[in-house]
Design a protein around this motif. Structure first.
Motif, PDB file in Angstrom:
ATOM      1  N   ALA A 208       0.847  -1.189   0.000  1.00  0.00           N
ATOM      2  CA  ALA A 208       0.000   0.000   0.000  1.00  0.00           C
ATOM      3  C   ALA A 208       0.888   1.246   0.000  1.00  0.00           C
ATOM      4  O   ALA A 208       2.051   1.182   0.408  1.00  0.00           O
ATOM      5  N   LYS A 303       0.269  -2.995   4.693  1.00  0.00           N
ATOM      6  CA  LYS A 303       0.035  -1.590   5.015  1.00  0.00           C
ATOM      7  C   LYS A 303       0.683  -1.224   6.340  1.00  0.00           C
ATOM      8  O   LYS A 303       1.086  -2.093   7.120  1.00  0.00           O
ATOM      9  N   CYS A 323      -3.633   2.216  -4.597  1.00  0.00           N
ATOM     10  CA  CYS A 323      -3.871   1.384  -3.416  1.00  0.00           C
ATOM     11  C   CYS A 323      -5.040   0.433  -3.660  1.00  0.00           C
ATOM     12  O   CYS A 323      -6.124   0.863  -4.055  1.00  0.00           O
TER      13      CYS A 323
END
Length: 383
Positions: A208, A303, A323
């Motif tokens: 991410a 993430k 993302c």
């Protein structure tokens, strides 16, 4: 899962071109111009609009799998991009050349174009084996990327090379029957367009944007300098403290504006430190793409564990291009949410440092010119 009305789904390892062609051939469709072109397979295959109902009988997961095996492999920066780049356009004007799932299986208008020609490749021994085991034959996705059969350790056969469309269609049908077309020949190294290129492989885990930012901040804190980083050289117009501040600012600017290349180099050269950062600062989350056209299976996304995805929609402009989790983020109602939480990425200190960095070479050049002029006058006076 919907019942497969056509009775024949994608085979294991089958290419997208082969699957579309077999379905069209089986239902008696005579126009193959959306998957074949003069010279071979088309680089941008799709189903004809008139056959949409036939393909709707297949489950979306089956269609998605055969599509991704052929068109969603990314050898360059793959792990640093979104899982779902081939599902949605990158901007309002289109897909920037990428083939999208909806372009293939959800056409909005009739067309008779399949893109640029690609050589049709096959292994006749594999075709015989498929017919013997399955009762039918198909073209595998690996043949599109190679000139060599990995199973039988022999060169693949191929045809195309300027053949008219009707001849290509006839030749493809012959191969699927276990016959060798008269236009076919053995491929050589000169036919391999992938020499020197890494083989594309599916990537399950993605980073991410917040994970990339955390990695970059960790590298900056550890003063990791990439190989191609060039430091600013000044001529004494700044104080020692000023030089340190400007140097650190320029270093951070370089690292943040070249995130992908910096992270790739760091993974190759400092793997243990990168893994330590991932273990301490990251977490894995499950993401899934859902819209009116397709629903993907679960994908893994790495993430920053200290950040909340729900706030990204407020403070950042995050899209699926960047993302994989952006569809999971919902913006609270009301403009107050945007104005209250939005923050400028360029604060006053960064703006002043950027201006100083841009002005410094000018003042240095002016000073050097004045020194050279003074030396010229001194030389004339002394002579």
């Amino acid at each position: 899962m919907k019942r497969n009305r056509t009775g024949l789904g994608p085979a294991l390892g089958e290419s997208l071109h082969s699957f579309i062609f077999r379905v069209l051939n089986r239902i008696g469709h005579s126009d193959f111009s959306t998957v074949l072109t003069s010279g071979g397979w088309g680089s941008k295959p799709s189903i004809p609009l008139s056959t949409y109902k036939e393909f709707e009988g297949f489950s979306r997961h089956e269609l998605l799998k055969v599509f991704e095996e052929s068109y969603s492999c990314e050898p360059i920066n793959g792990v640093l991009r979104s899982h779902f780049r081939n599902f949605i356009p990158s901007d309002k004007n289109g897909s920037n050349g990428r083939l999208l799932f909806r372009d293939v299986f959800c056409p909005e208008k009739e067309k008779h174009y399949a893109g640029q020609p690609m050589i049709v490749k096959y292994c006749i021994n594999c075709i015989f084996r498929q017919i013997e085991r399955n009762g039918f034959a198909f073209f595998t996705v690996t043949w599109n990327e190679n000139i060599w059969c990995e199973i039988h350790s022999k060169p693949l056969q191929g045809f195309g090379w300027g053949l008219p469309l009707n001849c290509v269609v006839k030749a493809v049908k012959q191969v699927l029957k276990g016959e060798t077309p008269s236009h076919s020949r053995e491929l050589t190294e000169h036919d391999d367009r992938n020499v020197g290129r890494p083989k594309p492989t599916p990537i399950i885990l993605k980073f991410a944007p917040c994970a990339k930012t955390a990695l970059i901040n960790d590298l900056i804190a550890k003063e990791y300098y990439p190989n191609n980083y060039i430091e600013l050289v000044d001529y004494g117009f700044l104080t020692t403290q000023g030089r340190q501040v400007l140097s650190k600012w320029r270093f951070r600017e370089y690292m943040t504006s070249n995130q992908n290349s910096v992270i790739e180099e760091a993974i190759e050269q400092n793997y243990e430190e990168i893994m330590e950062c991932l273990i301490n600062k990251m977490k894995l989350v499950n993401v899934k793409y859902i819209d009116e056209k397709v629903q993907s299976d679960d994908r893994w996304l790495l993430k920053n564990k200290d950040l909340i995805c729900g706030k990204c929609a407020i403070t950042q402009n995050i899209s699926f291009e960047e993302c994989s989790a952006s569809q999971l983020i919902y913006l609270p109602a009301g403009l107050w949410a945007i104005t209250k939480f939005s923050q400028s990425k360029n604060n006053i200190c960064d703006r002043n440092m950027k201006k100083l960095s841009e002005d410094l070479p000018y003042y240095q050049a002016q000073a050097i010119d004045s020194i050279l002029t003074r030396l010229e006058y001194e030389a004339i006076f002394l002579s």
